[in-house]
Design a protein around this motif. Structure first.
Motif, PDB file in Angstrom:
ATOM      1  N   CYS A 122      -7.621  -0.890  -1.977  1.00  0.00           N
ATOM      2  CA  CYS A 122      -7.338  -0.632  -0.571  1.00  0.00           C
ATOM      3  C   CYS A 122      -7.771  -1.819   0.278  1.00  0.00           C
ATOM      4  O   CYS A 122      -8.338  -2.779  -0.210  1.00  0.00           O
ATOM      5  N   LEU A 131      -2.363   6.811   1.829  1.00  0.00           N
ATOM      6  CA  LEU A 131      -1.953   5.797   0.856  1.00  0.00           C
ATOM      7  C   LEU A 131      -1.164   4.687   1.527  1.00  0.00           C
ATOM      8  O   LEU A 131      -1.376   3.508   1.289  1.00  0.00           O
ATOM      9  N   GLU A 132      -0.246   5.107   2.381  1.00  0.00           N
ATOM     10  CA  GLU A 132       0.615   4.125   3.019  1.00  0.00           C
ATOM     11  C   GLU A 132      -0.173   3.186   3.905  1.00  0.00           C
ATOM     12  O   GLU A 132       0.148   2.017   4.034  1.00  0.00           O
ATOM     13  N   PHE A 135      -2.516  10.709  -5.840  1.00  0.00           N
ATOM     14  CA  PHE A 135      -1.523  10.276  -4.857  1.00  0.00           C
ATOM     15  C   PHE A 135      -1.263  11.348  -3.810  1.00  0.00           C
ATOM     16  O   PHE A 135      -0.181  11.437  -3.258  1.00  0.00           O
ATOM     17  N   CYS A 153      -1.851  -0.913  -6.600  1.00  0.00           N
ATOM     18  CA  CYS A 153      -2.277   0.176  -7.480  1.00  0.00           C
ATOM     19  C   CYS A 153      -2.176  -0.307  -8.904  1.00  0.00           C
ATOM     20  O   CYS A 153      -1.196  -0.928  -9.295  1.00  0.00           O
ATOM     21  N   LEU A 184      -6.827   2.212  -7.082  1.00  0.00           N
ATOM     22  CA  LEU A 184      -6.147   1.952  -5.822  1.00  0.00           C
ATOM     23  C   LEU A 184      -6.941   0.887  -5.090  1.00  0.00           C
ATOM     24  O   LEU A 184      -8.093   1.120  -4.702  1.00  0.00           O
ATOM     25  N   THR A 228       1.874   0.365  -4.242  1.00  0.00           N
ATOM     26  CA  THR A 228       1.155   1.288  -3.392  1.00  0.00           C
ATOM     27  C   THR A 228       2.109   2.201  -2.663  1.00  0.00           C
ATOM     28  O   THR A 228       3.294   2.196  -2.884  1.00  0.00           O
ATOM     29  N   ASN A 229       1.527   2.878  -1.754  1.00  0.00           N
ATOM     30  CA  ASN A 229       2.290   3.698  -0.818  1.00  0.00           C
ATOM     31  C   ASN A 229       3.163   4.718  -1.518  1.00  0.00           C
ATOM     32  O   ASN A 229       4.304   4.942  -1.188  1.00  0.00           O
ATOM     33  N   VAL A 283      -3.588   1.509   1.019  1.00  0.00           N
ATOM     34  CA  VAL A 283      -3.540   0.927  -0.326  1.00  0.00           C
ATOM     35  C   VAL A 283      -2.660  -0.317  -0.379  1.00  0.00           C
ATOM     36  O   VAL A 283      -1.551  -0.333   0.152  1.00  0.00           O
TER      37      VAL A 283
END
Lengths: 461, 280
Positions: free
Chosen positions: A206, A182-183, A176, A189, A204, A17-18, A186
């Motif tokens: 989450c 995202l950070e 993305f 991924c 994703l 992720t992220n 999520v």
């Protein structure tokens, strides 16, 4: 290789992720002058190479499809970064047929290959004048939590062939896009290739059980393999990306090529490269000279220099800078490809840029740094302030009616200087063949004017 | 012909950069005139410029720590160069935190104004950026084309309101019309007007004050409420208002009824005059 739906069950690649995809938007637009010349040839060569690879790959089990999973911040920045790096320079399209290209669609090629996810970008222009490739690899051990690929069971593609497809860069990046979100949200991924409905599925996962699924369409494609080996390049320049960013910042955004060289006193010099058709009396020449001490490594003798595309360079620099990486520049004589590489524990990227060949540079002899011409002389000026040492008395114009052309500001002459050029015709560039040299006979390398196959519409310059 | 100048002081450098930015906003190409005491950026009124002309004057002592020049001849100790101010402005942009900036006349692939910038670096030796700006040397017989414009025999002279305010007004008017009527009287009133088929808009400025000119004879006999007006290209006006970065201590405008509008921006060490012709 024309099948669109590989007969197989689902597979997927999961990436952590992220991701940082934020740079995606910052890509510079490709300039209008980049042509689209040799893609047909490229395609042919691609096929040949493909065949070779296929042979080599036969007998290897488990290369059929892909599925991978990465969690947490493990590959933080990698996917997005890779994409970003690829996009940094330009649009990404390996062997996009002309209609796509003229529509200005960027495409990326995502390849799963021997337990590695390889994101490879090739510019439309890459196959034209600059021939650049950006392969970046994510090594599975560190960044992919799980990676599986299954052998295809049904008839169709040859066994042992890794799936190879291209997706629209724009749609891939849009997944993305918001880095901050995202950070925060999520956790996981998952990237999977769903061959049932011909989609690249990016999920994703989450917080709070929310799952966002993106289905991207893809196209099977062939891939071009760049022929390069950094170890063969005699010259190496290594510096933090930040230093190089500052080094090219004085150059005009419109400048297309820059010459990098080692000049007298082992100073590293960047100098603007003027194309042959530019009027030297109008264009501003810029030169940046840095001391050797600012570089971590400088392995090149005085006089070595290469000329390459500044826009691509800026793109890869912005990527490398964002990750605070060191950039290695491996280069050889003018005309040989220059390899820009970045590396950290999770990612290694190679950006291969064509350089202008010697014959081109010869016409610009006075402009090359490191040749002991005027370009190096004024480096000493700051120490030596004698007015007569460098101020050249010019022809004065006192004598009335002398053979002095009055240089009045006249817009008319500007028009006269413009030859009749078909709009959209890319300028003729004598880049030495980068990728095809190993396949094609040297005589076939594009040394003569290539016909314009399609009008470039990817940028307005 | 020789010329070399050096700027060390950061304040002077910024000021000079602002002036050159202003010039680059107002003219695509201009003439740089160098004399032992002053620098001039000149745009002479040619049809190609839309009849607009500019005269910008800088005292060199206020900008340069060193200034050496040698003109064409002892009795004509001046240099006239044709230059693209955009290049100069771009070159100076890289000199933001420079230790030293040198500007000199060189003869490279063509006559150039070379801007050499010494930048601080991570190592002991500085980074050096040089920009070679191609220039054309203007022969002496053409110098007469670049004489200082005389202040026109104006009908009304008036101080301008705060330029930012004026800019935002004109910016909005530009969306509606391509021409603006600028009118003023001797009672310190100025109006900016646009008139289209659909709408008429007037912005009124009051109590601006009229500068005391020495020779007031022409304007003395005017009725102080009587407006002198000129219809000018709104783009040219906006270019001037938006492009100027000199932060003038005084800004004034002279109007010759239906002929020309003459703007003057005054700063301690810079003066900028800008002429916009009236349209019929």
């Amino acid at each position: 290789m024309d099948r669109l739906v590989p007969p197989s069950h689902d597979e997927g690649a999961c990436i952590g992720t992220n991701e940082r995809a934020r740079r995606a938007e910052a890509r510079p637009r490709p300039s209008a002058r980049e042509g689209t010349r040799p893609w047909v040839r490229a395609r042919r060569v691609g096929r040949e190479q493909e065949a070779g690879r296929r042979k080599a790959g036969e007998g290897q089990a488990g290369a059929g499809d892909m599925k991978c999973l990465v969690t947490g911040g493990n590959v933080r920045g990698k996917c997005g970064a890779t994409a970003r790096g690829g996009v940094g320079g330009h649009n990404l399209c390996p062997l996009t047929p002309a209609p796509f290209r003229s529509a200005g669609q960027g495409r990326s090629l995502a390849v799963a290959h021997r337990r590695r996810v390889v994101l490879r970008a090739t510019g439309g222009r890459a196959l034209a004048s600059h021939r650049e490739r950006i392969p970046a690899r994510l090594s599975p051990a560190s960044c992919l939590r799980r990676f599986s690929s299954s052998t295809t069971r049904r008839p169709g593609p040859p066994q042992g062939q890794p799936p190879r497809c291209k997706v629209l860069m724009k749609s891939f990046l849009s997944v993305f896009r918001s880095l901050a979100a995202l950070e925060k949200t999520v956790e996981r991924c998952c990237i999977a290739l769903s061959t049932e409905n011909s989609r690249l599925v990016i999920q994703l996962h989450c917080k709070h059980g929310v799952t966002k699924t993106h289905n991207l369409s893809f196209q099977e494609c062939e891939s071009l393999q760049a022929v390069f080996d950094p170890a063969l390049c005699p010259h190496l320049l290594r510096a933090p990306a930040r230093v190089l960013v500052e080094a090219v910042s004085p150059f005009s955004p419109a400048l297309s090529e820059v010459t990098l060289g080692v000049s007298r006193g082992r100073r590293v010099v960047f100098r603007s490269y003027l194309e042959e058709d530019t009027d030297a009396a109008r264009a501003m020449m810029t030169e940046m000279s840095l001391s050797e001490e600012e570089f971590q490594q400088l392995q090149a003798q005085e006089g070595a220099s290469i000329t390459f595309c500044l826009k691509e360079f800026r793109g890869l620099l912005s990527f490398a800078e964002s990750a605070n990486l060191l950039l290695n520049i491996h280069f050889d004589v003018p005309g040989r490809p220059a390899i820009f590489s970045i590396e950290d524990s999770l990612l290694d990227g190679h950006f291969v840029l064509a350089t202008l060949s010697q014959s081109d540079l010869c016409s610009q002899e006075p402009c090359r740094p490191g040749q002991g011409t005027h370009s190096t002389t004024h480096l000493d000026d700051f120490a030596n302030d004698d007015i007569d040492s460098y101020m050249i008395a010019m022809e004065t114009t006192v004598s009335e009616g002398a053979a002095v052309t009055p240089r009045t500001p006249s817009p008319v002459s500007e028009e006269e200087a413009e030859p009749n050029v078909v709009p959209g015709t890319p300028p003729l560039k004598k880049f030495r063949s980068l990728f095809f040299g190993s396949v094609l006979a040297p005589t076939e390398s594009p040394s003569e004017p290539n016909p314009v196959l399609a009008e470039d519409s990817e940028g307005e310059g | 012909m020789r010329f070399r100048a050096k700027i060390v002081d950061l304040g002077c450098l910024n000021h000079f950069t602002r002036v050159s930015n202003t010039i680059s906003k107002l003219a695509k190409t201009c003439t740089l005139r160098l004399s032992p005491d002053k620098l001039y950026f000149i745009l002479s009124d040619k049809v190609a410029n839309g009849g607009v002309s500019m005269w910008c004057e800088l005292g060199q002592g206020n900008f340069f720590d060193e200034f050496q020049m040698e003109g064409v001849a002892a009795d004509h100790n001046e240099i006239y160069l044709e230059l693209t101010p955009e290049n100069l402005s771009r070159a100076l942009k890289t000199a933001q935190n420079a230790k030293t900036v040198k500007i000199k006349l060189t003869n490279k692939h063509c006559p150039c104004l070379t801007v050499a910038v010494e930048l601080p670096s991570l190592s002991s030796s500085s980074r050096i950026v040089t920009h070679d700006i191609p220039v054309g040397v203007i022969p002496r017989k053409l110098w007469t084309d670049f004489r200082e414009p005389t202040v026109p025999d104006f009908d009304v002279s008036i101080y301008l309101p705060v330029l930012k305010t004026m800019k935002s007004v004109v910016e909005r008017m530009k969306n509606l019309s391509s021409h603006v009527i600028i009118e003023a009287n001797l009672k310190g009133e100025m109006n900016l007007k646009i008139e289209t088929d659909l709408v008429c808009i007037t912005t009124h400025f009051k109590d601006l004050g009229n500068p005391p000119w020495a020779s007031e004879d022409a304007s003395q006999d005017r009725d102080s409420e009587n407006m002198a007006e000129a219809r000018i290209d709104i783009k040219k006006l906006l270019q001037f208002l938006a492009g100027q970065q000199v932060n003038p201590t005084k800004a004034l405008c002279n109007i010759v009824h239906n002929r020309i509008v003459h703007f003057i921006l005054l700063h301690e060490d810079v003066s900028l005059q800008y002429f916009i012709p009236a349209l019929s």
